[in-house]
Design a protein around this motif. Structure first.
Motif, mmCIF file in Angstrom:
data_model
loop_
_atom_site.group_PDB
_atom_site.id
_atom_site.type_symbol
_atom_site.label_atom_id
_atom_site.label_comp_id
_atom_site.label_asym_id
_atom_site.label_seq_id
_atom_site.Cartn_x
_atom_site.Cartn_y
_atom_site.Cartn_z
ATOM 1 N N UNK A 162 40.057 -5.110 34.710
ATOM 2 C CA UNK A 162 39.334 -4.303 34.908
ATOM 3 C C UNK A 162 37.977 -5.566 34.344
ATOM 4 N N UNK A 163 36.737 -5.224 34.510
ATOM 5 C CA UNK A 163 34.859 -5.571 34.478
ATOM 6 C C UNK A 163 35.078 -6.401 32.891
ATOM 7 N N UNK A 164 35.431 -5.139 31.807
ATOM 8 C CA UNK A 164 35.275 -6.295 30.430
ATOM 9 C C UNK A 164 36.233 -7.052 30.297
ATOM 10 N N UNK A 165 36.646 -7.617 31.092
ATOM 11 C CA UNK A 165 37.601 -8.613 30.679
ATOM 12 C C UNK A 165 37.053 -10.107 31.394
ATOM 13 N N UNK A 166 36.306 -10.168 31.797
ATOM 14 C CA UNK A 166 35.475 -11.676 32.374
ATOM 15 C C UNK A 166 34.758 -12.135 31.141
ATOM 16 N N UNK A 167 35.020 -13.686 31.042
ATOM 17 C CA UNK A 167 34.741 -14.496 30.045
ATOM 18 C C UNK A 167 33.368 -13.986 29.572
ATOM 19 N N UNK A 168 32.526 -14.496 30.795
ATOM 20 C CA UNK A 168 30.510 -14.528 30.551
ATOM 21 C C UNK A 168 30.223 -12.825 29.883
ATOM 22 N N UNK A 169 31.265 -12.099 30.304
ATOM 23 C CA UNK A 169 30.575 -10.171 30.132
ATOM 24 C C UNK A 169 31.425 -10.098 28.916
ATOM 25 N N UNK A 170 31.922 -10.505 27.523
ATOM 26 C CA UNK A 170 32.058 -10.339 26.405
ATOM 27 C C UNK A 170 31.085 -9.826 25.621
ATOM 28 N N UNK A 171 30.543 -10.520 25.754
ATOM 29 C CA UNK A 171 28.859 -10.061 24.494
ATOM 30 C C UNK A 171 28.206 -8.356 25.199
ATOM 31 N N UNK A 172 28.200 -8.911 26.730
ATOM 32 C CA UNK A 172 27.515 -7.512 27.516
ATOM 33 C C UNK A 172 28.350 -6.104 27.049
ATOM 34 N N UNK A 173 29.604 -6.185 26.757
ATOM 35 C CA UNK A 173 30.813 -5.584 26.834
ATOM 36 C C UNK A 173 30.529 -4.697 25.069
ATOM 37 N N UNK A 174 30.656 -5.853 24.775
ATOM 38 C CA UNK A 174 30.255 -5.361 23.074
ATOM 39 C C UNK A 174 28.642 -4.486 22.750
ATOM 40 N N UNK A 175 27.840 -5.125 23.527
ATOM 41 C CA UNK A 175 26.504 -4.739 22.902
ATOM 42 C C UNK A 175 26.299 -3.252 23.519
ATOM 43 N N UNK A 176 27.100 -2.701 25.279
ATOM 44 C CA UNK A 176 27.102 -1.349 25.220
ATOM 45 C C UNK A 176 28.245 -0.657 24.366
ATOM 46 N N UNK A 177 29.848 -0.814 24.225
ATOM 47 C CA UNK A 177 30.352 -0.086 23.759
ATOM 48 C C UNK A 177 31.043 -0.508 22.277
ATOM 49 N N UNK A 178 30.461 -1.721 21.506
ATOM 50 C CA UNK A 178 30.199 -1.436 19.830
ATOM 51 C C UNK A 178 32.403 -2.174 20.199
ATOM 52 N N UNK A 179 32.268 -2.758 21.224
ATOM 53 C CA UNK A 179 34.010 -3.099 21.268
ATOM 54 C C UNK A 179 33.913 -4.873 21.941
ATOM 55 N N UNK A 180 34.660 -5.325 20.703
ATOM 56 C CA UNK A 180 35.109 -6.785 21.523
ATOM 57 C C UNK A 180 35.978 -6.924 21.443
ATOM 58 N N UNK A 181 35.842 -7.778 23.453
ATOM 59 C CA UNK A 181 37.663 -7.534 23.954
ATOM 60 C C UNK A 181 38.045 -9.007 23.773
ATOM 61 N N UNK A 182 39.073 -8.340 23.194
ATOM 62 C CA UNK A 182 39.384 -10.070 22.926
ATOM 63 C C UNK A 182 40.595 -10.286 24.446
ATOM 64 N N UNK A 183 41.216 -10.131 24.735
ATOM 65 C CA UNK A 183 41.477 -10.349 26.043
ATOM 66 C C UNK A 183 40.704 -10.470 27.448
ATOM 67 N N UNK A 184 40.789 -12.440 27.958
ATOM 68 C CA UNK A 184 39.711 -12.737 29.215
ATOM 69 C C UNK A 184 40.198 -13.668 29.608
ATOM 70 N N UNK A 185 39.008 -13.382 30.758
ATOM 71 C CA UNK A 185 39.887 -13.599 32.337
ATOM 72 C C UNK A 185 38.677 -14.729 32.193
ATOM 73 N N UNK A 186 38.285 -16.190 32.670
ATOM 74 C CA UNK A 186 37.603 -17.559 32.087
ATOM 75 C C UNK A 186 37.067 -17.053 34.767
ATOM 76 N N UNK A 187 36.024 -17.081 34.101
ATOM 77 C CA UNK A 187 35.336 -16.454 35.097
ATOM 78 C C UNK A 187 35.712 -17.348 37.219
ATOM 79 N N UNK A 188 36.472 -18.855 36.389
ATOM 80 C CA UNK A 188 36.180 -19.893 37.840
ATOM 81 C C UNK A 188 37.343 -19.038 38.173
ATOM 82 N N UNK A 189 38.298 -17.980 37.493
ATOM 83 C CA UNK A 189 39.637 -17.210 38.237
ATOM 84 C C UNK A 189 38.660 -16.415 39.339
ATOM 85 N N UNK A 190 37.704 -15.680 38.862
ATOM 86 C CA UNK A 190 37.725 -14.639 39.945
ATOM 87 C C UNK A 190 37.484 -15.463 41.123
#
Length: 771
Positions: free
Chosen positions: A535-563
C-alpha cells in the motif's frame, strides 16, 4: 459523518433529484487493451450475484478470451449495427433498453458517435437519457477521449482522436475508476496474441514511450478529480489548510524587476512537484502607482498567465500587516508552500523595522516557507528552465567501464520485479496478483506462491486456482512457533515467478532478514522473478504525509529505492465509496470490526486523500521512467540546472520528517543531497543522543543521502558552520525545520533559522513547517 450545517434549498433539490437518477460509473484507461471492458463485465457479474438486474449492450470484447469469459450469462440487449468507412459500428438500442428497464446497463466507449439518423447524436447523450429514467450505467473511456486531454496527447504523441466527450464528462460520474496497466504488460499482451492491433495503433499508440505518456496523463487527470472531491469533502467538514497530498505553491511578488525571477522559480517548483501555482502581489489602494510599477504589473500578469498560474492583487494598509494577510490567504487557499525573496535588510534594520519573513515563520503552521536567492547578477538567464541534455549520439559506441559492465551483468541475471500498489487495504492487490499468476501459468510459466495473505477474503482465496504454494518456515521465538516465508526453499525450488504478498512486512525475530523486501531482493538476485503487493502508506518518504492525513504513524515501511528497483509498478484503483461498501459487506475485515474501521482509518476523507496520494505517486514514478527513456517527454518539465540539497537537522522528533522531505525533493530534482547534524564541542554526548544520531544516519543512507556530523564551539556558531560546509558542497538549496523556541528562548539562545536566513542569501532556503 454528517455536518450540522443546514442544507440550502438547492442542495435539498439536488439530493431529491439524485434519488430518482441512475448512477454513472466510468472506467478509464490510458489506451485500448488496458482491461476496462474486462473489469466492467466483472463488476456486472458481481452485481448480478447480489441480485441486481444487469444487462449489456454495445459491448466489444475484440474476442479477447479473458474478456469473453466475463460475459458468461449476462443478458445481452441487441445493439443497432451499422457501417462507417467499412467498419462495423454498434449503437445503443435506447427504445428496447427503456422497455426492458434494467437496473444497470453495461456499455463500452462513452465517446462513440451514433449513426446519422439516431435519436441522439452521441453515446454520452444516450447514457444521460438512461440515467434520467433511473437506469444506472457503467461505461468505459480512454484518457485521450476527453477534450482538453486530447490536445495534450496529440501534441506529445502525435495521436489524433476524432470521437471525444467534453472535458467535464468525468465530473458527471458518481464514480470514476482508473484501470492502470504498465507498458510492459500491454506490450506482453500484444506479443502473446491476447490483443489485436491495427497497423496505425502499432505504429503510434503502442510505442512504449507513448503508452507511458498516456498512462501518466490518465493518472494525473484522475488525481485532479480526486483532489476536487477531497477539497469539497473538507469544505463540507469544515477542514481548512493544506490536505497533505497536493502541492500548491503561493508566490509573493512585488511590481519590481526581480518579480519574474520569483514567478519562474515558483513555476519550476510547481511543475516539478505537480502542484498548482498562484501568484499574489500587495498594493496599498491609497498610493498611486508609478508608470514603472504599472509596466512591471502588466509584464507580471502576462508572465503568470503564460505559465498557467493564477494572479491576484491584495490590498494592504501597512507593512506590518503583510505577514497576517499572506498567511491567512495561504491557509484559505490550502497553499503548501509560500515562495518569496530573501530579505535585503541588515540586522539592525530587522530589529528596528521588523522582518516580514520572520513574522511569517511565526504565524505559519502546516505551510512551508521557501526563500529564493537573488541569483540574477551571477547567473542571468540561467534562472529560466533549460532542457536537460539527452544521451549523446555517440553513446552507443562508448566503451563501458568495468563497473558499468558489472552493473549490466547484475541487471541481466536478476529476475523481473513487479509491484502492485494500492491506496489502502482491500482494494484488490492480492486478487489481481493471483489472477496474473494464473494467467502466466496458463502460458507455461512456472509460478508458485511464496507468501499469501487472504485475510479470509473468499474472492481472493478463490483466485489461487491451481497455483502451488511453498510451505512457510517455522521459527521458534520465546517458546512460540511462528511462521514466515521460506526464502531458502523458494530459491532451492527456483520457479520462474514467485508471488509474495505484503512487501512491507517485518519478519519475525530470528529470521535471516529483518524485512520481507530484503527476502525479495535475495530471491531476485537468484534470478527468480517476483510479483508483490504493498500500500502507498508503506512508502518510507510518505510516512509523514500519511500521518498528517490519517493521524496514524505507519511503522512498517519500504525504502523508496525498492519501488524504483521494480521493473513495473501498477496501481490498483478503487473509489472510496466502493471500498467502504466492501468493508460493510465484510469482504475486507470481519463484520465485528466494520464500524471501528469505517470510523478510523477508512473514513471518507482519509480514503480520498490516500487515493490521490497513490495516483500522484505512481504518476511521478511513470514520469521518472519516461525521463530515463526519452528525457524530452517528461510532463513535469525540465529542471534548470544541477541541484545540491542540504538538510540541517537537530535531535528532535521533527528530524526524520526533514530527512524524508529532503529525499523527496532531491529525488524529484535528480539532486545530490546531504544531511548534517552539528554537535557542540566540549558537550558530552548522551547515550540516547548517540542512538538517535545513529538512527538518523541509517535513515539517510537508506534513502540514498550522505550523513555528516560537524562540530561548533557554541550555538551561535552553528549557522556559520553549516553555511561553510554548504558552500564547499556548492549547495543550491538548504532545508531546515521551523524553530520551536519560544520568544524568551530565542532571546537567550538565538535562532539558528534566523542566522541561516541572514547568512545564506545566496542560496534558496526551505523552512519546513511544523505539523
Amino acid at each position: 459523518m454528517e455536518t450540522f450545517k443546514r442544507k440550502t434549498p438547492e442542495e435539498i433539490l439536488m439530493s431529491i433529484y439524485k434519488l430518482h437518477r441512475g448512477r454513472l460509473e466510468i472506467l478509464i484507461g490510458a489506451v485500448s487493451g488496458s482491461g476496462k471492458t474486462y473489469h466492467m463485465l466483472r463488476e456486472g457479474q458481481l452485481l448480478k450475484q447480489q441480485g441486481i438486474d444487469v444487462v449489456i449492450c454495445a459491448v466489444t470484447t475484440s474476442q479477447r478470451s479473458e474478456t469473453v469469459e466475463q460475459l458468461a450469462d449476462l443478458e445481452r440487449v441487441p445493439s443497432i449495427h451499422w457501417m462507417k468507412n467499412g467498419i462495423e459500428q454498434k449503437d445503443l438500442n435506447i427504445d428496447v433498453l427503456l422497455e426492458r428497464n434494467p437496473e444497470v446497463v453495461l456499455v463500452d466507449a462513452i465517446a462513440h458517435r451514433n449513426r446519422p439518423n439516431a435519436r441522439f447524436m452521441t453515446r454520452l447523450e444516450d447514457i444521460q437519457h438512461l440515467l434520467s429514467q433511473g437506469i444506472s450505467v457503467i461505461t468505459t473511456a480512454n484518457i485521450y477521449d476527453l477534450e482538453g486531454v486530447r490536445e495534450v496527447a496529440s501534441r506529445m504523441t502525435g495521436i489524433e482522436v476524432k470521437e471525444t466527450v467534453p472535458a467535464n464528462t468525468l465530473s458527471l460520474a458518481d464514480e470514476v475508476r482508473l484501470i492502470d496497466v504498465t507498458p510492459e504488460t500491454l506490450l506482453s499482451r500484444i506479443a502473446t496474441g491476447k490483443f489485436q492491433l491495427s497497423q496505425a495503433e502499432t505504429d503510434l499508440v503502442f510505442k512504449r514511450g507513448n503508452i507511458a505518456i498516456l498512462r501518466e496523463l490518465a493518472l494525473r487527470h484522475v488525481a485532479e478529480g480526486v483532489n476536487d472531491s477531497l477539497e469539497k469533502h473538507n469544505d463540507e467538514m469544515g477542514n481548512f489548510g493544506p490536505t497533505g497530498v497536493t502541492e500548491k505553491i503561493l508566490v509573493s511578488a512585488q511590481y519590481h524587476w526581480n518579480s519574474s525571477i520569483y514567478v519562474r522559480r515558483g513555476q519550476q517548483i510547481a511543475k516539478r512537484l505537480n502542484g498548482d501555482l498562484c501568484v499574489i502581489s500587495f498594493r496599498n489602494p491609497q498610493d498611486k502607482m508609478s508608470r514603472e510599477a504599472e509596466t512591471f504589473k502588466r509584464s507580471l500578469v502576462k508572465l503568470v498567465k503564460k505559465v498557467n498560474g493564477e494572479f491576484e492583487e491584495l490590498p494592504f494598509s501597512s507593512r506590518r500587516a503583510l505577514p497576517n494577510i499572506l498567511v491567512k490567504y495561504a491557509m484559505e487557499h490550502r497553499a503548501t508552500r509560500i515562495v518569496l525573496g530573501h530579505s535585503k535588510q541588515t540586522l539592525w534594520q530587522e530589529c528596528w523595522q521588523g522582518s516580514i519573513i520572520h513574522d511569517i515563520l511565526k504565524k505559519t503552521r502546516n505551510v512551508d516557507v521557501f526563500v529564493i536567492a537573488d541569483r540574477a547578477e551571477h547567473e542571468g538567464e540561467r534562472i529560466l528552465p533549460t532542457k536537460l541534455k539527452g544521451p549523446e549520439e555517440s553513446s552507443l559506441y562508448r566503451r563501458l567501464s568495468s563497473e558499468e559492465v558489472d552493473q549490466q551483468i547484475e541487471r541481466i541475471k536478476r529476475g523481473q520485479f513487479k509491484v502492485y500498489i494500492g491506496s489502502a487495504p482491500g482494494v484488490g492487490k492480492t486478487y489481481t496478483m493471483l489472477r496474473e499468476g494464473n494467467d502466466l501459468e496458463r502460458i507455461g510459466t512456472n509460478v508458485t506462491i511464496g507468501l499469501l495473505e487472504t485475510h479470509g477474503r473468499k474472492e481472493t482465496g478463490a483466485q489461487v486456482g491451481s497455483l502451488g504454494t511453498i510451505p512457510r518456515k517455522i521459527i521458534d521465538y520465546r517458546g512460540a512457533r511462528l511462521e514466515e516465508m521460506d526464502t531458502e526453499e523458494i530459491i532451492r525450488q527456483a520457479p520462474d515467478v514467485v508471488l509474495v504478498d505484503e512487501l512491507a512486512h517485518t519478519n519475525v525475530p530470528g529470521s535471516k532478514n529483518k524485512k520481507r523486501f530484503e527476502d525479495v531482493i535475495e530471491i531476485l538476485n537468484a534470478g527468480i522473478s517476483v510479483i508483490t503487493t504493498m500500500n502507498v502508506q508503506h512508502l518510507e518518504s510518505l510516512n509523514d504525509a500519511v500521518e498528517q492525513i490519517t493521524g496514524v504513524r505507519v511503522r512498517e515501511t519500504v525504502p523508496d529505492h525498492i519501488l524504483h528497483l521494480a521493473d513495473e509498478v501498477q496501481l490498483i484503483d478503487v473509489a472510496p465509496q466502493s471500498l467502504q461498501q466492501r468493508i460493510r459487506e465484510g469482504k475486507v475485515y470481519a463484520l465485528d470490526k466494520v464500524e471501528q474501521s469505517l470510523g478510523n482509518f477508512f473514513k471518507t476523507g482519509n480514503l480520498i486523500a490516500l487515493r490521490e496520494l497513490a495516483l500522484r505517486e505512481i504518476a511521478d514514478d511513470v514520469d521518472e521512467r519516461l525521463e530515463s527513456w526519452q528525457r524530452t517527454s517528461s510532463l513535469r518539465g525540465p529542471w534548470r540546472r544541477e541541484e545540491v540539497i542540504y538538510v540541517c537537522v537537530e535531535l528532535t522528533a521533527h528530524a526524520e520528517s526533514l530527512i524524508r522531505r529532503g529525499f523527496r525533493i532531491a529525488h524529484r530534482l535528480k539532486a545530490t543531497w546531504y544531511v548534517t547534524y552539528v554537535q557542540l564541542e566540549d558537550t558530552e554526548t548522551k547515550e540516547e543522543d548517540s542512538v538517535r544520531i545513529e538512527a538518523l544516519e541509517k535513515l539517510t543512507e537508506r534513502l540514498g543521502g550522505h550523513f555528516n556530523i560537524l562540530q561548533a564551539r557554541r550555538r551561535a556558531h552553528i549557522a556559520t558552520v553549516l553555511i561553510t560546509q554548504a558552500n564547499e558542497h556548492k549547495v543550491t538549496q538548504i532545508i531546515v525545520g521551523q524553530s520551536k523556541l519560544g520568544f524568551i528562548q530565542v532571546i537567550r539562545k538565538g535562532s539558528v533559522v534566523k542566522r541561516l536566513l541572514r547568512a545564506a542569501r545566496h542560496v534558496d532556503v526551505l523552512v519546513v513547517a511544523r505539523f
